[in-house]
Design a protein around this motif. Structure first.
Motif, PDB file in Angstrom:
ATOM      1  N   CYS A  81      -7.181  -6.456   8.180  1.00  0.00           N
ATOM      2  CA  CYS A  81      -7.432  -4.861   8.067  1.00  0.00           C
ATOM      3  C   CYS A  81      -7.201  -4.296   9.293  1.00  0.00           C
ATOM      4  O   CYS A  81      -7.701  -4.438  10.272  1.00  0.00           O
ATOM      5  CB  CYS A  81      -8.820  -4.809   7.444  1.00  0.00           C
ATOM      6  SG  CYS A  81      -9.085  -3.107   7.294  1.00  0.00           S
ATOM      7  N   ARG A  82      -6.384  -3.299   9.174  1.00  0.00           N
ATOM      8  CA  ARG A  82      -5.824  -2.456  10.437  1.00  0.00           C
ATOM      9  C   ARG A  82      -6.068  -0.936  10.018  1.00  0.00           C
ATOM     10  O   ARG A  82      -5.564  -0.562   9.028  1.00  0.00           O
ATOM     11  CB  ARG A  82      -4.524  -2.577  10.746  1.00  0.00           C
ATOM     12  CG  ARG A  82      -4.135  -4.007  11.203  1.00  0.00           C
ATOM     13  CD  ARG A  82      -4.759  -4.513  12.372  1.00  0.00           C
ATOM     14  NE  ARG A  82      -4.217  -5.924  12.609  1.00  0.00           N
ATOM     15  CZ  ARG A  82      -4.504  -6.434  13.976  1.00  0.00           C
ATOM     16  NH1 ARG A  82      -5.112  -5.596  14.960  1.00  0.00           N
ATOM     17  NH2 ARG A  82      -4.087  -7.561  14.203  1.00  0.00           N
ATOM     18  N   ASN A  95      -3.046 -10.649   6.978  1.00  0.00           N
ATOM     19  CA  ASN A  95      -3.768 -10.258   5.886  1.00  0.00           C
ATOM     20  C   ASN A  95      -5.003  -9.574   6.792  1.00  0.00           C
ATOM     21  O   ASN A  95      -6.091  -9.719   6.188  1.00  0.00           O
ATOM     22  CB  ASN A  95      -4.438 -11.435   4.908  1.00  0.00           C
ATOM     23  CG  ASN A  95      -4.981 -10.821   3.744  1.00  0.00           C
ATOM     24  OD1 ASN A  95      -4.548  -9.715   3.326  1.00  0.00           O
ATOM     25  ND2 ASN A  95      -5.875 -11.500   3.241  1.00  0.00           N
ATOM     26  N   ARG A 107      -3.269  -3.498   5.251  1.00  0.00           N
ATOM     27  CA  ARG A 107      -3.272  -4.913   5.498  1.00  0.00           C
ATOM     28  C   ARG A 107      -2.189  -5.414   6.044  1.00  0.00           C
ATOM     29  O   ARG A 107      -1.077  -5.047   5.879  1.00  0.00           O
ATOM     30  CB  ARG A 107      -3.381  -5.689   4.256  1.00  0.00           C
ATOM     31  CG  ARG A 107      -4.699  -5.641   3.392  1.00  0.00           C
ATOM     32  CD  ARG A 107      -5.665  -6.214   4.303  1.00  0.00           C
ATOM     33  NE  ARG A 107      -6.912  -6.028   3.440  1.00  0.00           N
ATOM     34  CZ  ARG A 107      -7.950  -6.789   3.786  1.00  0.00           C
ATOM     35  NH1 ARG A 107      -8.016  -7.543   4.615  1.00  0.00           N
ATOM     36  NH2 ARG A 107      -9.193  -6.448   3.074  1.00  0.00           N
ATOM     37  N   ASP A 108      -2.131  -6.316   7.356  1.00  0.00           N
ATOM     38  CA  ASP A 108      -1.216  -6.503   8.278  1.00  0.00           C
ATOM     39  C   ASP A 108      -0.604  -7.645   7.567  1.00  0.00           C
ATOM     40  O   ASP A 108      -1.072  -8.328   6.580  1.00  0.00           O
ATOM     41  CB  ASP A 108      -1.543  -6.673   9.679  1.00  0.00           C
ATOM     42  CG  ASP A 108      -2.557  -7.813   9.882  1.00  0.00           C
ATOM     43  OD1 ASP A 108      -2.832  -8.800   9.295  1.00  0.00           O
ATOM     44  OD2 ASP A 108      -3.134  -7.599  11.058  1.00  0.00           O
ATOM     45  N   GLU A 165      -5.938   3.090   6.325  1.00  0.00           N
ATOM     46  CA  GLU A 165      -5.941   1.519   6.401  1.00  0.00           C
ATOM     47  C   GLU A 165      -5.102   0.641   5.356  1.00  0.00           C
ATOM     48  O   GLU A 165      -4.697   1.032   4.357  1.00  0.00           O
ATOM     49  CB  GLU A 165      -7.394   1.347   5.324  1.00  0.00           C
ATOM     50  CG  GLU A 165      -7.837  -0.145   5.447  1.00  0.00           C
ATOM     51  CD  GLU A 165      -9.092  -0.513   4.529  1.00  0.00           C
ATOM     52  OE1 GLU A 165      -9.724   0.385   4.341  1.00  0.00           O
ATOM     53  OE2 GLU A 165      -9.322  -1.763   4.503  1.00  0.00           O
ATOM     54  N   GLU A 196       0.787  -1.298   0.083  1.00  0.00           N
ATOM     55  CA  GLU A 196      -0.110   0.083  -0.097  1.00  0.00           C
ATOM     56  C   GLU A 196       0.781   1.131   0.013  1.00  0.00           C
ATOM     57  O   GLU A 196       0.675   2.323  -0.790  1.00  0.00           O
ATOM     58  CB  GLU A 196      -0.925   0.088   1.478  1.00  0.00           C
ATOM     59  CG  GLU A 196      -1.989  -0.926   1.105  1.00  0.00           C
ATOM     60  CD  GLU A 196      -1.998  -2.252   1.799  1.00  0.00           C
ATOM     61  OE1 GLU A 196      -0.577  -2.443   2.268  1.00  0.00           O
ATOM     62  OE2 GLU A 196      -2.681  -3.227   2.070  1.00  0.00           O
TER      63      GLU A 196
END
Length: 114
Positions: free
Chosen positions: A57-58, A55, A51-52, A49, A4
């Motif tokens: 969402c954080r 996978n 993705r950790d 936002e 991202e």
């Protein structure tokens, strides 16, 4: 999470850190700390936002993405939602969130807010 940041940011709905919807504590932190130190709000995003590595969402309170792979995260940890009213599962998840961000080369600055 690296993808991202490398592609220019999270989801299209990301908000500028100083725009509408920015939490009141975000604005206070930005006015008291960020602007005097940095002098502008370029590359700073609120409720960012990612993705950790699992996978999941954080959402980051404030993300600083100036480019060249640099990734900074300011997490406002207020007492009510991060301590007083938190059960053990939520507490473990908050710790895991920061660990996964650090493993993905995010520089994390937690700020306690009472």
């Amino acid at each position: 999470m690296a993808d991202e940041a490398a592609q220019g940011g999270g989801k299209p709905a990301q908000k500028r850190a100083t725009g509408e919807g920015a939490a009141l504590w975000n604005r206070g932190i930005l006015r008291a700390i960020w602007f005097p130190a940095i002098g502008n709000f370029d590359f700073l995003f609120s409720e960012y936002e990612v993705r950790d590595m699992n996978n999941g969402c954080r959402f980051l309170d404030l993300a600083y993405l100036p480019g060249a792979g640099a990734k900074g995260c300011i997490e406002i940890q207020d007492y009510r939602t991060h301590a007083r009213d938190t059960d053990t599962g939520r507490f473990k998840d908050l710790c895991l969130k920061q660990a996964l961000l650090a493993l993905d080369n995010w520089i994390i600055m937690p700020i306690a807010y009472l």
